[in-house]
Design a protein around this motif. Structure first.
Motif, PDB file in Angstrom:
ATOM      1  N   ILE A 195      17.851  32.353 -11.149  1.00  0.00           N
ATOM      2  CA  ILE A 195      18.855  33.062 -10.362  1.00  0.00           C
ATOM      3  C   ILE A 195      19.937  33.636 -11.263  1.00  0.00           C
ATOM      4  N   LEU A 196      20.282  32.877 -12.313  1.00  0.00           N
ATOM      5  CA  LEU A 196      21.261  33.347 -13.298  1.00  0.00           C
ATOM      6  C   LEU A 196      20.769  34.645 -13.949  1.00  0.00           C
ATOM      7  N   LEU A 197      19.510  34.626 -14.384  1.00  0.00           N
ATOM      8  CA  LEU A 197      18.948  35.813 -15.038  1.00  0.00           C
ATOM      9  C   LEU A 197      18.906  36.983 -14.070  1.00  0.00           C
ATOM     10  N   ILE A 198      18.534  36.720 -12.808  1.00  0.00           N
ATOM     11  CA  ILE A 198      18.486  37.801 -11.813  1.00  0.00           C
ATOM     12  C   ILE A 198      19.871  38.402 -11.646  1.00  0.00           C
ATOM     13  N   SER A 199      20.880  37.533 -11.499  1.00  0.00           N
ATOM     14  CA  SER A 199      22.202  38.089 -11.209  1.00  0.00           C
ATOM     15  C   SER A 199      22.763  38.844 -12.416  1.00  0.00           C
ATOM     16  N   ILE A 200      22.401  38.423 -13.627  1.00  0.00           N
ATOM     17  CA  ILE A 200      22.920  39.151 -14.792  1.00  0.00           C
ATOM     18  C   ILE A 200      22.087  40.410 -15.064  1.00  0.00           C
ATOM     19  N   PHE A 201      20.778  40.235 -15.272  1.00  0.00           N
ATOM     20  CA  PHE A 201      19.975  41.352 -15.780  1.00  0.00           C
ATOM     21  C   PHE A 201      19.476  42.295 -14.685  1.00  0.00           C
ATOM     22  N   ALA A 202      19.380  41.796 -13.457  1.00  0.00           N
ATOM     23  CA  ALA A 202      18.879  42.685 -12.398  1.00  0.00           C
ATOM     24  C   ALA A 202      20.019  43.259 -11.560  1.00  0.00           C
ATOM     25  N   ILE A 203      21.012  42.429 -11.220  1.00  0.00           N
ATOM     26  CA  ILE A 203      22.057  42.911 -10.319  1.00  0.00           C
ATOM     27  C   ILE A 203      23.208  43.543 -11.103  1.00  0.00           C
ATOM     28  N   LYS A 204      23.796  42.796 -12.043  1.00  0.00           N
ATOM     29  CA  LYS A 204      24.971  43.315 -12.763  1.00  0.00           C
ATOM     30  C   LYS A 204      24.595  44.466 -13.689  1.00  0.00           C
ATOM     31  N   LEU A 205      23.629  44.228 -14.584  1.00  0.00           N
ATOM     32  CA  LEU A 205      23.298  45.239 -15.584  1.00  0.00           C
ATOM     33  C   LEU A 205      22.230  46.213 -15.101  1.00  0.00           C
ATOM     34  N   ALA A 206      21.444  45.788 -14.091  1.00  0.00           N
ATOM     35  CA  ALA A 206      20.361  46.620 -13.561  1.00  0.00           C
ATOM     36  C   ALA A 206      19.375  47.080 -14.633  1.00  0.00           C
ATOM     37  N   TRP A 207      19.054  46.202 -15.578  1.00  0.00           N
ATOM     38  CA  TRP A 207      18.065  46.552 -16.597  1.00  0.00           C
ATOM     39  C   TRP A 207      16.644  46.276 -16.130  1.00  0.00           C
ATOM     40  N   LEU A 208      16.491  45.201 -15.394  1.00  0.00           N
ATOM     41  CA  LEU A 208      15.146  44.752 -15.033  1.00  0.00           C
ATOM     42  C   LEU A 208      15.068  44.520 -13.523  1.00  0.00           C
ATOM     43  N   PRO A 209      13.868  44.658 -12.935  1.00  0.00           N
ATOM     44  CA  PRO A 209      13.739  44.367 -11.505  1.00  0.00           C
ATOM     45  C   PRO A 209      13.889  42.864 -11.244  1.00  0.00           C
ATOM     46  N   PRO A 210      14.529  42.492 -10.131  1.00  0.00           N
ATOM     47  CA  PRO A 210      14.770  41.071  -9.879  1.00  0.00           C
ATOM     48  C   PRO A 210      13.521  40.291  -9.493  1.00  0.00           C
ATOM     49  N   LEU A 211      12.622  40.902  -8.743  1.00  0.00           N
ATOM     50  CA  LEU A 211      11.464  40.162  -8.262  1.00  0.00           C
ATOM     51  C   LEU A 211      10.207  40.614  -9.000  1.00  0.00           C
ATOM     52  N   ALA A 212       9.317  39.669  -9.249  1.00  0.00           N
ATOM     53  CA  ALA A 212       8.082  39.991  -9.962  1.00  0.00           C
ATOM     54  C   ALA A 212       7.017  40.418  -8.956  1.00  0.00           C
ATOM     55  N   LEU A 213       7.283  41.513  -8.249  1.00  0.00           N
ATOM     56  CA  LEU A 213       6.311  42.022  -7.267  1.00  0.00           C
ATOM     57  C   LEU A 213       5.275  42.824  -8.044  1.00  0.00           C
ATOM     58  N   ILE A 214       4.309  42.119  -8.646  1.00  0.00           N
ATOM     59  CA  ILE A 214       3.460  42.811  -9.614  1.00  0.00           C
ATOM     60  C   ILE A 214       2.537  43.833  -8.967  1.00  0.00           C
ATOM     61  N   GLY A 215       2.396  43.788  -7.644  1.00  0.00           N
ATOM     62  CA  GLY A 215       1.625  44.825  -6.969  1.00  0.00           C
ATOM     63  C   GLY A 215       2.274  46.200  -7.124  1.00  0.00           C
ATOM     64  N   GLN A 216       3.564  46.223  -7.466  1.00  0.00           N
ATOM     65  CA  GLN A 216       4.266  47.505  -7.588  1.00  0.00           C
ATOM     66  C   GLN A 216       4.047  48.167  -8.948  1.00  0.00           C
ATOM     67  N   ALA A 217       3.388  47.464  -9.869  1.00  0.00           N
ATOM     68  CA  ALA A 217       3.224  48.014 -11.219  1.00  0.00           C
ATOM     69  C   ALA A 217       2.166  49.100 -11.235  1.00  0.00           C
ATOM     70  N   ASN A 218       2.498  50.244 -11.822  1.00  0.00           N
ATOM     71  CA  ASN A 218       1.520  51.309 -11.962  1.00  0.00           C
ATOM     72  C   ASN A 218       1.069  51.467 -13.405  1.00  0.00           C
ATOM     73  N   SER A 219       1.692  50.728 -14.309  1.00  0.00           N
ATOM     74  CA  SER A 219       1.287  50.834 -15.702  1.00  0.00           C
ATOM     75  C   SER A 219       1.558  49.503 -16.369  1.00  0.00           C
ATOM     76  N   PHE A 220       1.023  49.351 -17.565  1.00  0.00           N
ATOM     77  CA  PHE A 220       1.208  48.099 -18.287  1.00  0.00           C
ATOM     78  C   PHE A 220       2.685  47.876 -18.606  1.00  0.00           C
ATOM     79  N   GLY A 221       3.384  48.961 -18.931  1.00  0.00           N
ATOM     80  CA  GLY A 221       4.809  48.846 -19.233  1.00  0.00           C
ATOM     81  C   GLY A 221       5.588  48.329 -18.028  1.00  0.00           C
ATOM     82  N   GLU A 222       5.272  48.876 -16.848  1.00  0.00           N
ATOM     83  CA  GLU A 222       5.961  48.425 -15.628  1.00  0.00           C
ATOM     84  C   GLU A 222       5.651  46.964 -15.353  1.00  0.00           C
ATOM     85  N   LEU A 223       4.406  46.583 -15.613  1.00  0.00           N
ATOM     86  CA  LEU A 223       4.012  45.188 -15.408  1.00  0.00           C
ATOM     87  C   LEU A 223       4.869  44.277 -16.297  1.00  0.00           C
TER      88      LEU A 223
END
Lengths: 518, 312
Positions: free
Chosen positions: B149-177
């Motif tokens: 949760i700490l990582l989500i709130s820092i890297f996904a919510i505050k900085l918005a660098w990474l997606p918060p949830l690992a919804l891997i069905g949404q990946a269209n490429s290896f990089g997105e995965l």
């Protein structure tokens, strides 16, 4: 063995992403919706209740919230409810009853087609209701529609259906606007009903496998209402953890979600990329006791238990103001036929006096079951404990596991937290409180109450019918075993580029046909 | 050594059998049955009876267990009671997903913990040692869901660098995965590297003080050579054993991480199946988890033997 799996998998993903170079044809199909070339409009939505292996899209077996969402996308009903729970047409154009209210004739929309091209006609309606009521289908919805005589549903012609009822039911059109009564296609094998249903709705199912994370639906190009739906693809998933759902909508991993809690809404209101949606709903949060079990078998005890509640404080502390005050009556004041009464004020002295009168001058000790299964239960139970203690009602809280609360605690313990999704007046009264109900959670059996409801159902005159329903509510409010202090609003959120979405106060109704994105 | 492997494999089969019986019995003890769990609050007596009939829940527990065992011997894992689809088809995708996540975590975890172990050993007692030790110990003490949760709130919510949830069905490429599974991977690595770093540090310190390392230094070999070719192979043994234990932990501990990040893996499926009392799926997953546990330990033992000429 472990290492090999990793290798195989990462290679597989690599192949899929690299494209055709290594004959990745069949592998590539594992990735859906190629966004890059066609730019279809994809709407990603998330339900808040878990969508486990028990998921289905068979309307007759609909139990969980994601089931309701899938079914709403693919199927349609004869009648739907508006925001005040009054019936309005969908697949039926119009309806009328005979003078006694026990024979109903529905005229159907013409020119509607099922997803496989089959024209929608009366025989599908007859089939859908017969199937729903057939004991072999074992639909949990059958008992609430027991008034329909399955052998007397007839197609008068291609676009006219007649129902003969076992007893008069003036509210019949509203009665069949529930989560089970969606029209399915006659002739579709039963084995396909769970995962590949064919309906007339705005979307067709593309892939749904029980236990897998995403269900995918595509636009029905031949949908009968012009200009709809407005998106090409709907991806439905369930994210039961509320904090995860909020993180996902904040970061744009999903476009729309519902079933949000009060705390989450405050957080989302600060985000400019997110729109908050709320709807006044007659969703019932209740504390329910068995009226045939001491000490609850004395009406004075039950009234004392009602007088200790500070309803305004319940609204503010349990719901943070997102809701409406209740008056121990499951029919919310804005719903048709609602009793308009002065809300019972908090009166601790009166509660004490009532308890003493009932033979409990030193107060009572009771045990209240609560759980995280419905948002608000824990807060409501804790607050009730504090409020009741002032009148000498000593409540011991017992927190039960959420995953089998409804099978192990509810209907099995004498004093529990319970909830009922928003319903019209007749259903809200009859489903939990009629003597004959399977779900009579308060063991409250009053022949007068049953008689009011039965008589109201047979009364064509609106004013007289309203009076009967109101008498029933008055009796329940004063004598019943349900402490209903608040009606929580339905809360949801979408990304700011989503428009046309409204939450329906009937929780199982989820209409995404007018939602657009971008 | 082949004798060791063979005995261990025999033991493994026995353990699997015992585990299946214990798990089946434990699940039996849970209140309610699959029919109740499926119908939930909409259950009526009639619909319950029909569903029980359909799912064979009217048979006795013993009959159901031996039925399951019999079909397992012919290679059939049965059909999920709740999802109504073959268990093998149901769990294989999830196993692959969990293996992917664990694989990436291991890929990061091994070099990181070895490198940190070396640094703390070389600079033992100095600032770098203390700083690294404190940080890895803090991560070890925090539960995975807090780190997540700490990582989500820092890297996904505050900085918005990474997606918060690992919804891997949404990946269209290896990089997105990679982006989607970055946060859960880091969470797992953070939660488990402390053991290996500490173990690496202790055994390396011991080895660095041994006479053959002194000998190598006296020969005038450069420090990096001494470290990588003389000290490290001898210090790796304990770290490998710890890694094996960690992998075993990961198979179970990944449950929490999967839930926090909504990752469609075996752990979440296990939780879901238990709450539905879906016995064939629960049994199959426990077989896989137990098998993986036994296999990693066996592999670790073999690796340790291969690294140590004295045992070879």
């Amino acid at each position: 063995m472990y290492g090999k799996d990793i290798l195989r998998l990462s290679r597989r993903k690599l192949l899929a992403s690299a494209g055709a170079a290594l004959a990745a044809g069949p592998l590539a199909t594992t990735l859906h919706v190629p966004k890059s070339w066609a730019q279809p409009k994809v709407l990603r939505i998330a339900a808040g209740e878990a969508d486990g292996a028990s998921g289905t899209m068979d309307p007759a077996q609909s139990t969980a919230d994601p089931d309701a969402a899938r079914i709403s996308l693919v199927f349609e009903r004869l009648v739907v409810l508006d925001d005040s729970f009054a019936p309005v047409p969908q697949l039926a154009k119009s309806w009328e009853s005979n003078d006694t209210g026990d024979e109903w004739t529905f005229k159907l929309q013409e020119g509607v087609k099922f997803h496989d091209g089959e024209p929608f006609t009366a025989r599908h309606v007859v089939h859908s209701f017969k199937r729903l009521l057939d004991p072999a289908t074992a639909s949990p919805g059958a008992s609430s529609m027991a008034v329909i005589d399955p052998s007397a549903i007839t197609a008068l012609d291609d676009y006219t259906v007649r129902f003969k009822l076992k007893s008069p039911t003036v509210e019949f059109p509203a009665l069949i606007a529930n989560r089970f009564t969606y029209i399915v296609r006659e002739g579709q094998p039963e084995s396909e009903m769970r995962t590949a249903g064919i309906g007339t709705g705005p979307f067709k199912v593309k892939s749904f496998v029980p236990g897998e994370d995403v269900s995918v639906f595509v636009k029905n190009e031949d949908y009968w209402r012009p200009g709809l739906p407005k998106v090409d693809v709907v991806e439905l998933r369930a994210i039961p953890e509320e904090s995860a759902r909020i993180a996902a909508i904040q970061s744009g991993q999903i476009d729309l979600c519902w079933d949000l809690g009060r705390a989450g809404i405050e957080e989302l209101k600060k985000n400019r990329d997110v729109k908050v949606v709320s709807t006044r709903a007659p969703f019932v949060l209740t504390l329910s006791c068995w009226t045939d079990t001491p000490p609850f078998d004395d009406v004075r005890v039950r009234q004392a238990m009602k007088y200790v509640v500070d309803r305004e404080q319940m609204l503010q502390l349990v719901l943070r103001g997102y809701g409406n005050i209740g008056d121990d009556n499951p029919v919310a004041p804005w719903v048709q036929y609602a009793l308009q009464a002065e809300v019972r004020p908090r009166d601790v002295e009166k509660a004490k006096a009532l308890l003493a009168e009932a033979g409990y001058p030193d107060g009572i000790d009771i045990e209240l079951y609560t759980s995280e299964t419905t948002p608000g239960f824990i807060e409501m139970a804790t607050l009730y404990q504090a409020m009741a203690s002032e009148a000498g009602i000593r409540v011991k809280l017992n927190k039960a596991p959420a995953n089998d609360y409804w099978s192990a605690v509810w209907l099995k313990q004498p004093f529990v937290c319970s909830s009922w999704s928003g319903r019209g007046a007749d259903e809200a009264l009859a489903t939990p409180y009629m003597s004959t109900s399977d779900w009579n959670e308060t063991h409250w059996k009053r022949p007068e109450f049953d008689a009011y409801i039965t008589e109201a159902r047979a009364t064509l005159d609106v004013a007289k019918r309203t009076e009967l329903y109101q008498k029933a509510q008055q009796l329940l409010r004063d004598d019943g075993g349900a402490i209903i202090s608040v009606f929580p609003d339905a809360l949801g959120a979408s990304r700011s580029n989503v428009s046309g979405w409204k939450l329906h106060p009937q929780q199982s109704t989820k209409d995404f046909s007018e939602v657009s994105i971008g | 050594m082949s004798k060791l492997v063979l005995t261990r494999l025999g033991m493994a089969l026995l353990s699997l059998l015992a585990v299946s019986a214990i798990i089946f019995w434990c699940v039996e003890l849970l209140p309610g049955d699959a029919a109740e769990r499926i119908l939930g609050r909409n259950a009526t007596p009639e619909s319950l009876a029909l569903l029980r009939e359909k799912l064979n829940l009217n048979l006795s527990a013993g009959e159901r267990y031996f039925d399951w065992l019999r079909s397992l011997l012919s290679g059939d894992f049965g059909v999920s009671l709740v999802a109504d689809r073959p268990v093998l088809d149901y769990i294989s995708g999830r196993i692959a997903n969990t293996a992917l996540l664990s694989g990436f975590a291991l890929l990061l975890y091994i070099p990181i913990s070895i490198a940190l172990g070396i640094i703390t050993a070389i600079y033992r007692g100095k600032f770098a040692d203390h700083a690294i030790s404190v940080i890895v110990l803090i991560f070890m003490c925090l539960p995975e869901f807090v780190i997540g949760i700490l990582l989500i709130s820092i890297f996904a919510i505050k900085l918005a660098w990474l997606p918060p949830l690992a919804l891997i069905g949404q990946a269209n490429s290896f990089g997105e995965l990679l982006r989607l599974i970055a946060l859960p991977t880091i969470t797992i690595v953070a939660a488990m590297s402390a053991y290996a770093v500490r173990m690496m540090r202790e055994s390396l310190i011991e080895v660095l003080e041994s006479s053959y390392v002194l000998m190598a230094r006296l020969k005038g070999l450069p420090t990096w050579r001494v470290l990588l070719f003389h000290a490290l192979p001898n210090a790796l043994g304990p770290a490998i054993n710890i890694t094996a234990l960690n992998v075993a932990w990961m198979i179970g501990g990944v449950v929490v991480v999967e839930s926090v990040f909504e990752f469609p893996g075996i752990g979440r499926l296990m939780v879901d199946s238990i709450s539905h009392k879906d016995v064939p799926v629960i049994l199959a997953i426990s077989m896989v988890m137990t098998g993986a546990y036994i296999a990693t330990n066996l592999i670790a033992d073999v690796l340790v033997i291969l690294l140590n000429p004295k045992l070879r």
